[in-house]
Every structure is written in C-alpha cells, then in structure tokens.
Design a protein around this motif. Structure first.
Motif, PDB file in Angstrom:
ATOM      1  N   MET A 140       0.836  -1.194   0.000  1.00  0.00           N
ATOM      2  CA  MET A 140       0.000   0.000   0.000  1.00  0.00           C
ATOM      3  C   MET A 140       0.873   1.246   0.000  1.00  0.00           C
ATOM      4  SD  MET A 140      -2.930  -0.661   2.844  1.00  0.00           S
ATOM      5  CE  MET A 140      -4.217  -1.883   2.617  1.00  0.00           C
ATOM      6  N   ALA A 141       0.306   2.336  -0.518  1.00  0.00           N
ATOM      7  CA  ALA A 141       0.953   3.640  -0.438  1.00  0.00           C
ATOM      8  C   ALA A 141      -0.145   4.687  -0.327  1.00  0.00           C
ATOM      9  CB  ALA A 141       1.820   3.900  -1.675  1.00  0.00           C
ATOM     10  N   TYR A 142      -0.140   5.439   0.770  1.00  0.00           N
ATOM     11  CA  TYR A 142      -1.187   6.428   1.020  1.00  0.00           C
ATOM     12  C   TYR A 142      -0.657   7.822   0.766  1.00  0.00           C
ATOM     13  CZ  TYR A 142      -5.025   8.916   3.296  1.00  0.00           C
ATOM     14  OH  TYR A 142      -6.099   9.737   3.544  1.00  0.00           O
ATOM     15  N   ASP A 143      -1.407   8.608   0.005  1.00  0.00           N
ATOM     16  CA  ASP A 143      -1.054   9.990  -0.309  1.00  0.00           C
ATOM     17  C   ASP A 143      -1.918  10.911   0.544  1.00  0.00           C
ATOM     18  OD1 ASP A 143      -0.411  12.430  -1.331  1.00  0.00           O
ATOM     19  OD2 ASP A 143      -0.950  11.983  -3.404  1.00  0.00           O
ATOM     20  N   SER A 144      -1.314  11.463   1.608  1.00  0.00           N
ATOM     21  CA  SER A 144      -2.075  12.311   2.526  1.00  0.00           C
ATOM     22  C   SER A 144      -2.583  13.584   1.860  1.00  0.00           C
ATOM     23  CB  SER A 144      -1.208  12.687   3.734  1.00  0.00           C
ATOM     24  OG  SER A 144      -0.890  11.554   4.492  1.00  0.00           O
ATOM     25  N   GLY A 202      -5.909  -1.662  21.476  1.00  0.00           N
ATOM     26  CA  GLY A 202      -7.127  -2.206  20.899  1.00  0.00           C
ATOM     27  C   GLY A 202      -6.809  -2.894  19.586  1.00  0.00           C
ATOM     28  N   HIS A 203      -7.839  -3.132  18.781  1.00  0.00           N
ATOM     29  CA  HIS A 203      -7.676  -3.931  17.567  1.00  0.00           C
ATOM     30  C   HIS A 203      -8.513  -3.363  16.421  1.00  0.00           C
ATOM     31  CE1 HIS A 203      -7.549  -6.434  21.238  1.00  0.00           C
ATOM     32  NE2 HIS A 203      -6.454  -6.938  20.694  1.00  0.00           N
ATOM     33  N   LEU A 204      -8.029  -3.601  15.211  1.00  0.00           N
ATOM     34  CA  LEU A 204      -8.834  -3.381  14.014  1.00  0.00           C
ATOM     35  C   LEU A 204      -9.359  -4.762  13.633  1.00  0.00           C
ATOM     36  CD1 LEU A 204      -6.463  -0.990  12.026  1.00  0.00           C
ATOM     37  CD2 LEU A 204      -8.250  -0.399  13.682  1.00  0.00           C
ATOM     38  N   PRO A 205     -10.648  -5.028  13.840  1.00  0.00           N
ATOM     39  CA  PRO A 205     -11.160  -6.401  13.751  1.00  0.00           C
ATOM     40  C   PRO A 205     -11.377  -6.885  12.328  1.00  0.00           C
ATOM     41  CG  PRO A 205     -12.933  -4.890  14.295  1.00  0.00           C
ATOM     42  CD  PRO A 205     -11.676  -4.060  14.280  1.00  0.00           C
ATOM     43  N   ALA A 206     -11.590  -8.198  12.264  1.00  0.00           N
ATOM     44  CA  ALA A 206     -11.965  -8.882  11.013  1.00  0.00           C
ATOM     45  C   ALA A 206     -10.944  -8.659   9.906  1.00  0.00           C
ATOM     46  CB  ALA A 206     -13.360  -8.436  10.556  1.00  0.00           C
ATOM     47  N   MET A 207      -9.657  -8.744  10.248  1.00  0.00           N
ATOM     48  CA  MET A 207      -8.578  -8.690   9.262  1.00  0.00           C
ATOM     49  C   MET A 207      -7.618  -9.823   9.569  1.00  0.00           C
ATOM     50  SD  MET A 207      -9.073  -6.342   7.027  1.00  0.00           S
ATOM     51  CE  MET A 207      -7.477  -6.411   6.233  1.00  0.00           C
ATOM     52  N   ARG A 208      -7.701 -10.904   8.829  1.00  0.00           N
ATOM     53  CA  ARG A 208      -6.839 -12.057   9.067  1.00  0.00           C
ATOM     54  C   ARG A 208      -5.656 -12.029   8.106  1.00  0.00           C
ATOM     55  NH1 ARG A 208      -6.903 -16.569  11.850  1.00  0.00           N
ATOM     56  NH2 ARG A 208      -8.989 -16.124  12.613  1.00  0.00           N
ATOM     57  N   ASP A 209      -4.462 -12.194   8.666  1.00  0.00           N
ATOM     58  CA  ASP A 209      -3.234 -12.240   7.868  1.00  0.00           C
ATOM     59  C   ASP A 209      -3.097 -10.994   6.992  1.00  0.00           C
ATOM     60  OD1 ASP A 209      -2.740 -14.686   8.987  1.00  0.00           O
ATOM     61  OD2 ASP A 209      -3.444 -15.849   7.271  1.00  0.00           O
ATOM     62  N   ALA A 210      -3.148  -9.834   7.616  1.00  0.00           N
ATOM     63  CA  ALA A 210      -3.005  -8.583   6.867  1.00  0.00           C
ATOM     64  C   ALA A 210      -1.552  -8.401   6.460  1.00  0.00           C
ATOM     65  CB  ALA A 210      -3.480  -7.410   7.716  1.00  0.00           C
ATOM     66  N   ARG A 211      -1.299  -8.405   5.170  1.00  0.00           N
ATOM     67  CA  ARG A 211       0.061  -8.284   4.643  1.00  0.00           C
ATOM     68  C   ARG A 211       0.476  -6.840   4.420  1.00  0.00           C
ATOM     69  NH1 ARG A 211      -1.537 -13.445   5.526  1.00  0.00           N
ATOM     70  NH2 ARG A 211      -0.027 -14.932   4.722  1.00  0.00           N
ATOM     71  N   ALA A 212      -0.470  -5.936   4.263  1.00  0.00           N
ATOM     72  CA  ALA A 212      -0.166  -4.547   3.925  1.00  0.00           C
ATOM     73  C   ALA A 212      -0.884  -3.626   4.902  1.00  0.00           C
ATOM     74  CB  ALA A 212      -0.598  -4.242   2.485  1.00  0.00           C
ATOM     75  N   LEU A 213      -0.155  -2.677   5.474  1.00  0.00           N
ATOM     76  CA  LEU A 213      -0.694  -1.709   6.422  1.00  0.00           C
ATOM     77  C   LEU A 213      -0.279  -0.312   6.018  1.00  0.00           C
ATOM     78  CD1 LEU A 213       0.297  -3.502   9.773  1.00  0.00           C
ATOM     79  CD2 LEU A 213      -1.882  -3.686   8.560  1.00  0.00           C
ATOM     80  N   ALA A 214      -1.126   0.671   6.336  1.00  0.00           N
ATOM     81  CA  ALA A 214      -0.800   2.065   6.043  1.00  0.00           C
ATOM     82  C   ALA A 214      -1.569   2.948   7.001  1.00  0.00           C
ATOM     83  CB  ALA A 214      -1.137   2.429   4.592  1.00  0.00           C
TER      84      ALA A 214
END
Length: 464
Positions: free
Chosen positions: A153-157, A423-435
């Motif tokens: 992922m790549a996020y452009d603010s 805490g948690h960001l739910p319902a994300m299994r095996d998240a390979r990409a974070l931003a």
C-alpha cells in the motif's frame, strides 16, 4: 536444498555458502569492486510458507509534508525523498540523543524497564473470536476489487488517495474521502510485490513470469504522476520485496539477494542503474526483504534474520548484526531515533543507536526492548509470526504501532513506547499490507484481496 515456491520465505530455505568475514567496503556506490566478501551464519527458514508469509513489503510512503508521520516525517520514517537530507528521525544534521532504556515497555505488562524485566508476563492475549475496536476509531469501508492477496500500500495524505498492489497483477487507486471509491485500475503485467510513493513518482515492483523456459524477471515500473510518463527498470531476478528512496537515489532489494541503486537522470527524467551489491560483494546472503533510510545510513534486512547498515555517502557496510532475528525479518520502521524490526520469529525488536557511532558499531547489537517481553528461565510464547508493522498517530497525535500476526483475526494497536495494547482493528486475518496517515486513515489489506479503512474520531476539545 532451497525449494523455490515463489511465495516468500520457504520452510526449506537454507543459507547460502559463507564467504569471507564482512569488512568495511571500500569505495562509493559507484565502485562495486571495493566491496569485500561477507559472512552470514544466520539461520534461515520461515514457518509455513502458505500462512506465515505472503510477500509483505514496506508500508505506504507518502509525499512529504510537515506531519509528524508521513513516512518521512520527524516521528516515524520509512523512506526519504529525492535530493536533500533524509527526512526522518535524524532531522537535519544533528544526531538525536538515544532514548533512555527505561522508557521502553510497561513493567505491569511484563515489559522491560531498564535492565529489569518485571511484572506479570504481558504481550498478546489468547486467540479469541471477537476483538475490541477502540472507541476513538470508526470503521469507514471495505474496499473490494482485488482478486488476489494485497501485498503493498501507499497512502497519499495530500489527496487522501490510497494505492494498493496485489498478486492479481493490478494496482488500484482509491478515493478515501468518498468512502473508498475506486478511481482507477492499472494492469501492470505481473504480480505486485512492493510499492513506493515518493516525490511525485509511483514505483511498483513486479514479478514477471518467464516465457518458454526464460527465467523470472523482477521489474520496477516507474510512473511519473505529474506527466503520466512511464518506464521500466530491469535488473532484479524474481521478486522485488523492498523499495526505498534517499539522497536522490532509488534503492531496491529482492529475492535475488541484491541491493540495487538507481540514479535519477534529470535530462531524460528516468532512473538509471548505478550499483548492484551482491553477496559476493559484501551484501546479503539471503533474500533482501526490507530497506529503510535511517539517518545517514541505509538499513537492510533479509530472510536469514540479518540486519546491515550502509553509509549512504560512501556505500560502505558500516555494521552487520548477523542474527538480529531467528527467522525472516519482514519490516523495518523508524520511530524518533530508534529502529524497529519485526520477524516471523514472532518478535518485534527496538534497536537504539550507540552514542558515538563508529564503523562496526552504529546501533547497539542488543535490542533495547523486545515484544513479547523476554523473561529469564521461561520459554518464549508461541506467538504467530509478525507479518507487518506500520506507525501511526492518533487524533491527539499520540504515537502507536500497528502490527499484524499470522493466523490472527485482527490488526493490533500498541501505544509507544510502552507497547501497551490500545485495541484492535477487527476482522482482518493475515493482513500483509498496512498504512496510516497522522490522525486520519488507518488501512489494512489481507490475503483475500480485501482492503479495509478506519478513521480516527476527532479528539475532544480540552476543557478550560
């Protein structure tokens, strides 16, 4: 025997043969002959190739702004821009003083405080089917369209737009202001293994399958987002796992165990090959998974658990930590003046620069903190491998770390520097990409092709 599954570290991965002991390299980036052979005695190997790893790459690297976190800001850093000094934890020419050891970890949770490991054993709670989402975070949308694992992922603010790359051979652009509407889909001609958004360019590392017995090729597709021009950079064999930029250079690392340096040619507005650092030239002896500009250095990490630090001016190898982790290192992150690494050995480690850096000693070889906390005389907990980490700032500009684990059902949030669970960001299994963007969007992509967005709620106004 090295069985190539083309899907990240295999459980049968073995280290390559040893060379000579690593020595300081001679010459700059443009003098390949000066690099000496290196020794890497690290143990190779990952866990299950299907579950533990799926080509995880560095997080989003946004264009420069003055935010405290934008993959180049002064709190978190995962890259630096073209030209000028690196913008990261070492802002400007002055080196920041190391953070005191006592500030890492929370003794009530078994964290490490100074040289004392006290309190009840903390860390990740047992697996469960429901996860507590923090009250100051709201779910925005699930973005569907990819048909393969989301790898980068790549996020452009500046535009609130999110680029996502996948094994389905596409890059998608999403408008996060409009609940994730898909603005465009680009067929890139190979599975996407890495993305870098930097200084008006989008770099996409892809793996192109050979035809009629031809070898697999790794290509970097370069998109000028201002002019629309595009060109390819060839040189890597197989996957390109890591992309970074610093001091006017593009840097790449991959499964072929090389680090390649590319220089920008202003006249043609293209990037040209400069140097390829191989195992025989003092480089890595296992696939290179992560790259990170770190002050005046470039940090690289590989599947054998080794970390190397390179002088960005001369190209010399300044330091090698041969067994920083027991298994493949997945990601590198800078927070303030410390280096954070995560690995399939289930640990996240915090590394601190030495007070007076010298060749061979840039960072302390003993991590200042390990998550989960270590306890003398006790076996390590059987945590899942850490697939990815990313830095974030909440609505009140407090720092935290996003972390995803193999076979876990969420993305976990840790306050820094205590590593207390937020805490948690739910319902994300095996998240390979974070931003993440400062005080704004949190994003995660999983191996089913789904991308999810969350947003920080506005911080309450202080009472007078």
């Amino acid at each position: 025997m090295y069985m190539d599954t083309h899907d990240g570290p295999s459980s049968s991965f073995q280290q390559r043969g040893r060379g000579g002991r690593n020595n300081s390299s001679r010459g700059g980036w443009n003098n390949q002959s000066g690099y000496q052979g290196g020794r890497n005695s690290n143990r190779g190997g990952g866990r299950s190739n299907y579950n533990q790893y799926d080509n995880v790459h560095p997080p989003a690297r946004g264009r420069f702004d003055d935010n405290r976190y934008n993959d180049g800001g002064d709190r978190y850093s995962n890259g630096s821009g073209f030209g000028g000094n690196p913008r990261g934890g070492y802002r400007g020419s002055g080196r920041q003083q190391p953070r005191g050891r006592g500030s890492w970890g929370n003794s009530n949770r078994g964290g490490r405080t100074g040289n004392y490991r006290g309190g009840a054993r903390g860390g990740r709670p047992p697996q469960r089917h429901t996860y507590d989402q923090p009250s100051d975070i709201e779910f925005v949308a699930a973005l569907k369209g990819h048909t393969g694992t989301v790898t980068a992922m790549a996020y452009d603010s500046s535009s609130s737009q999110l680029y996502t790359g996948s094994k389905d051979e596409t890059v998608r652009l999403w408008d996060c202001k409009a609940r994730g509407n898909c603005l465009s889909v680009v067929q890139v001609g190979g599975q996407v293994d890495s993305l870098l958004l930097e200084a008006g360019y989008l770099f996409v590392g892809i793996r192109v399958q050979g035809i009629a017995g031809q070898p697999v090729q790794g290509l970097i597709k370069v998109y000028n987002l201002k002019t629309g021009a595009q060109h390819d950079l060839a040189g890597h064999q197989e996957e390109i796992f890591a992309l970074a930029a610093a001091n006017g250079l593009l840097l790449s690392g991959g499964k072929d165990m090389t680090i390649r340096v590319w220089q920008h040619d202003v006249a043609s507005d293209t990037f040209q090959p400069s140097v390829a650092i191989t195992a025989a030239q003092g480089g890595h002896q296992a696939p290179v998974q992560a790259l990170l500009p770190f002050g005046p250095c470039l940090v690289s990490a590989d599947w054998a658990g080794a970390i190397k630090l390179w002088d960005m001016t001369s190209g010399q190898c300044m330091q090698t930590i041969q067994q920083a982790h027991r298994e493949p290192i997945m990601r590198l992150l800078q927070w303030e003046n410390v280096l954070i690494s995560c690995s399939l050995d289930s640990s996240i480690k915090v590394w601190q620069p030495v007070e007076s850096p010298t060749p061979g000693a840039v960072i302390d070889i003993a991590p200042v903190y390990v998550q989960p906390p270590e306890e003398a005389g006790k076996a390590a907990e059987n945590w899942g491998g850490v697939l990815s980490i990313s830095g974030a700032l909440d609505a009140a500009q407090k720092p935290l770390l996003m972390a995803s684990y193999n076979d876990d059902g969420c993305v976990r949030l840790y306050d820094l520097p205590t590593f207390a669970e937020r805490g948690h960001l739910p319902a994300m299994r095996d998240a390979r990409a974070l931003a993440a963007a400062p005080g704004d969007i949190l994003a995660a992509g999983d191996n089913h092709g789904t991308v999810k967005l969350w947003r920080w709620r506005a911080a309450p106004m202080p009472l007078n």
